[in-house]
Design a protein around this motif. Structure first.
Motif, PDB file in Angstrom:
ATOM      1  N   PRO A  32     -19.529 -11.274 -16.007  1.00  0.00           N
ATOM      2  CA  PRO A  32     -19.943 -11.058 -14.612  1.00  0.00           C
ATOM      3  C   PRO A  32     -20.438 -12.317 -13.911  1.00  0.00           C
ATOM      4  O   PRO A  32     -20.433 -12.377 -12.686  1.00  0.00           O
ATOM      5  N   SER A  33     -20.853 -13.332 -14.669  1.00  0.00           N
ATOM      6  CA  SER A  33     -21.392 -14.545 -14.048  1.00  0.00           C
ATOM      7  C   SER A  33     -20.359 -15.259 -13.193  1.00  0.00           C
ATOM      8  O   SER A  33     -20.701 -15.943 -12.227  1.00  0.00           O
ATOM      9  N   THR A  34     -19.071 -15.124 -13.507  1.00  0.00           N
ATOM     10  CA  THR A  34     -18.030 -15.843 -12.771  1.00  0.00           C
ATOM     11  C   THR A  34     -17.880 -15.327 -11.344  1.00  0.00           C
ATOM     12  O   THR A  34     -17.317 -16.012 -10.488  1.00  0.00           O
ATOM     13  N   LEU A  35     -18.377 -14.125 -11.065  1.00  0.00           N
ATOM     14  CA  LEU A  35     -18.259 -13.554  -9.722  1.00  0.00           C
ATOM     15  C   LEU A  35     -19.146 -14.251  -8.704  1.00  0.00           C
ATOM     16  O   LEU A  35     -18.998 -14.039  -7.506  1.00  0.00           O
ATOM     17  N   SER A  36     -20.077 -15.076  -9.162  1.00  0.00           N
ATOM     18  CA  SER A  36     -21.022 -15.732  -8.250  1.00  0.00           C
ATOM     19  C   SER A  36     -20.324 -16.642  -7.249  1.00  0.00           C
ATOM     20  O   SER A  36     -20.893 -16.961  -6.201  1.00  0.00           O
ATOM     21  N   SER A  37     -19.096 -17.069  -7.542  1.00  0.00           N
ATOM     22  CA  SER A  37     -18.385 -17.975  -6.641  1.00  0.00           C
ATOM     23  C   SER A  37     -17.489 -17.250  -5.639  1.00  0.00           C
ATOM     24  O   SER A  37     -16.861 -17.885  -4.792  1.00  0.00           O
ATOM     25  N   ILE A  38     -17.410 -15.918  -5.718  1.00  0.00           N
ATOM     26  CA  ILE A  38     -16.580 -15.154  -4.775  1.00  0.00           C
ATOM     27  C   ILE A  38     -17.302 -15.032  -3.435  1.00  0.00           C
ATOM     28  O   ILE A  38     -18.460 -14.616  -3.373  1.00  0.00           O
ATOM     29  N   SER A  39     -16.612 -15.375  -2.358  1.00  0.00           N
ATOM     30  CA  SER A  39     -17.231 -15.389  -1.030  1.00  0.00           C
ATOM     31  C   SER A  39     -16.750 -14.264  -0.124  1.00  0.00           C
ATOM     32  O   SER A  39     -17.327 -14.052   0.945  1.00  0.00           O
ATOM     33  N   ASN A  40     -15.688 -13.544  -0.517  1.00  0.00           N
ATOM     34  CA  ASN A  40     -15.166 -12.444   0.291  1.00  0.00           C
ATOM     35  C   ASN A  40     -15.287 -11.129  -0.462  1.00  0.00           C
ATOM     36  O   ASN A  40     -15.164 -11.087  -1.693  1.00  0.00           O
ATOM     37  N   SER A  41     -15.510 -10.058   0.275  1.00  0.00           N
ATOM     38  CA  SER A  41     -15.463  -8.736  -0.337  1.00  0.00           C
ATOM     39  C   SER A  41     -14.056  -8.514  -0.893  1.00  0.00           C
ATOM     40  O   SER A  41     -13.061  -8.800  -0.221  1.00  0.00           O
ATOM     41  N   THR A  42     -13.992  -7.996  -2.110  1.00  0.00           N
ATOM     42  CA  THR A  42     -12.696  -7.867  -2.793  1.00  0.00           C
ATOM     43  C   THR A  42     -12.636  -6.549  -3.539  1.00  0.00           C
ATOM     44  O   THR A  42     -13.626  -6.106  -4.125  1.00  0.00           O
ATOM     45  N   ILE A  43     -11.462  -5.935  -3.529  1.00  0.00           N
ATOM     46  CA  ILE A  43     -11.247  -4.705  -4.282  1.00  0.00           C
ATOM     47  C   ILE A  43     -10.038  -4.887  -5.189  1.00  0.00           C
ATOM     48  O   ILE A  43      -9.060  -5.538  -4.815  1.00  0.00           O
ATOM     49  N   GLY A  44     -10.120  -4.362  -6.410  1.00  0.00           N
ATOM     50  CA  GLY A  44      -9.027  -4.484  -7.361  1.00  0.00           C
ATOM     51  C   GLY A  44      -8.735  -3.166  -8.051  1.00  0.00           C
ATOM     52  O   GLY A  44      -9.652  -2.397  -8.355  1.00  0.00           O
ATOM     53  N   ILE A  45      -7.456  -2.898  -8.277  1.00  0.00           N
ATOM     54  CA  ILE A  45      -7.006  -1.706  -8.993  1.00  0.00           C
ATOM     55  C   ILE A  45      -6.144  -2.158 -10.164  1.00  0.00           C
ATOM     56  O   ILE A  45      -5.253  -2.997 -10.009  1.00  0.00           O
ATOM     57  N   SER A  46      -6.401  -1.598 -11.339  1.00  0.00           N
ATOM     58  CA  SER A  46      -5.632  -1.925 -12.533  1.00  0.00           C
ATOM     59  C   SER A  46      -5.185  -0.617 -13.180  1.00  0.00           C
ATOM     60  O   SER A  46      -5.981   0.317 -13.328  1.00  0.00           O
ATOM     61  N   TYR A  47      -3.905  -0.581 -13.594  1.00  0.00           N
ATOM     62  CA  TYR A  47      -3.377   0.673 -14.144  1.00  0.00           C
ATOM     63  C   TYR A  47      -2.399   0.378 -15.268  1.00  0.00           C
ATOM     64  O   TYR A  47      -1.490  -0.443 -15.130  1.00  0.00           O
ATOM     65  N   SER A  48      -2.608   1.064 -16.378  1.00  0.00           N
ATOM     66  CA  SER A  48      -1.679   1.006 -17.501  1.00  0.00           C
ATOM     67  C   SER A  48      -1.185   2.431 -17.752  1.00  0.00           C
ATOM     68  O   SER A  48      -1.940   3.280 -18.244  1.00  0.00           O
TER      69      SER A  48
END
Length: 252
Positions: A32-48
């Motif tokens: 989770p520490s890597t998210l500190s550099s994200i500047s925009n709201s982001t949504i992700g979907i992953s499906y297998s």
């Protein structure tokens, strides 16, 4: 006890889950520490849809990232399984930069397991992560999964306790090399390797491999403006192929 074995993110899957230091919308479930550099709201979907060729093991993830004045807040959801065995997760994370080259993050995961004719039960787990920029093109990531050692009925190893150490080296802007060592309690160390090559501004290719179990992976990512489409395939030495799809949207 059987727990979901399919992790989120087609990009991560294509790299054999060797990346512990890049900003990724699904890092809530990794580092989770890597998210500190994200500047925009982001949504992700992953499906297998059919891991190892079994539709009963279909797995879906949803992740949302929201920068704030307190740090980057993240939330995620996972559903796995079928009517006989089903597992869900709700994850909440916080990531914060402590200096220009060091960040820290924590994720709490509420995991619910439901087995037909046996009922359901919820468990709370915590993951800790940090990221350090050693040089301009060399990064180090560390993750301690389930550091509270949550168990069922005080029996060990039902929820893995895992230490992860990863290095990301980028000799030039368009190529990233990833290496990770993963040590699960009472199991041998697993080595993971991955390479990501941005062949065009909007197209990236990825390959990866890991031992214990022996797997090979590959995939691509196509990005245009605020949308990214991801695909990965993993080849397991005994269980065959698993396909994974992803969609990432940056909300402006």
């Amino acid at each position: 006890l059987c727990v979901a074995q399919i992790k989120p993110g087609a990009r991560q899957a294509a790299l054999s889950f060797s990346d512990l230091s890049s900003s990724d919308v699904f890092s809530l479930f990794y580092n989770p520490s890597t998210l500190s550099s994200i500047s925009n709201s982001t949504i992700g979907i992953s499906y297998s849809p059919s891991p190892f060729g079994l539709k009963e093991l279909s797995t879906a993830y949803l992740s949302y990232i929201q920068p704030s004045e307190f740090g980057v807040i993240s939330a995620g959801f996972m559903i796995y399984g079928f009517e006989l065995y089903k597992e869900t997760q709700i994850a909440i994370g916080l990531s914060k930069s402590l200096s220009n080259n060091f960040s820290f993050g924590v994720t709490s995961i509420l995991k619910n397991i439901s087995i037909k004719n046996y009922g359901s039960r919820a468990f709370l787990l915590f993951n800790l992560g940090c990221k350090a920029e050693l040089t301009k093109n060399l990064y180090l990531g560390f993750v301690f999964e389930n550091f509270t050692r949550t168990t069922i009925n005080n029996e060990e190893n039902q929820f893995p306790v895992t230490l992860n150490l990863g290095v990301n080296y980028s000799p030039i802007d368009d190529i990233n090399f990833f290496t990770a060592l993963v040590k699960e309690l009472n199991y041998n160390i697993s080595l993971k390797l991955g390479v990501e090559y941005k062949i065009l501004d909007y197209l990236s290719f990825r390959v990866g491999t890991t031992n214990q179990p022996e797997e090979f992976s590959g995939g691509f990512g196509f990005s245009y403006d605020f949308i990214s489409i991801e695909y990965a395939v993993i080849s397991h030495q005994d269980l065959g192929l698993t396909h994974q799809f992803g969609l990432v949207i940056q909300l402006k």
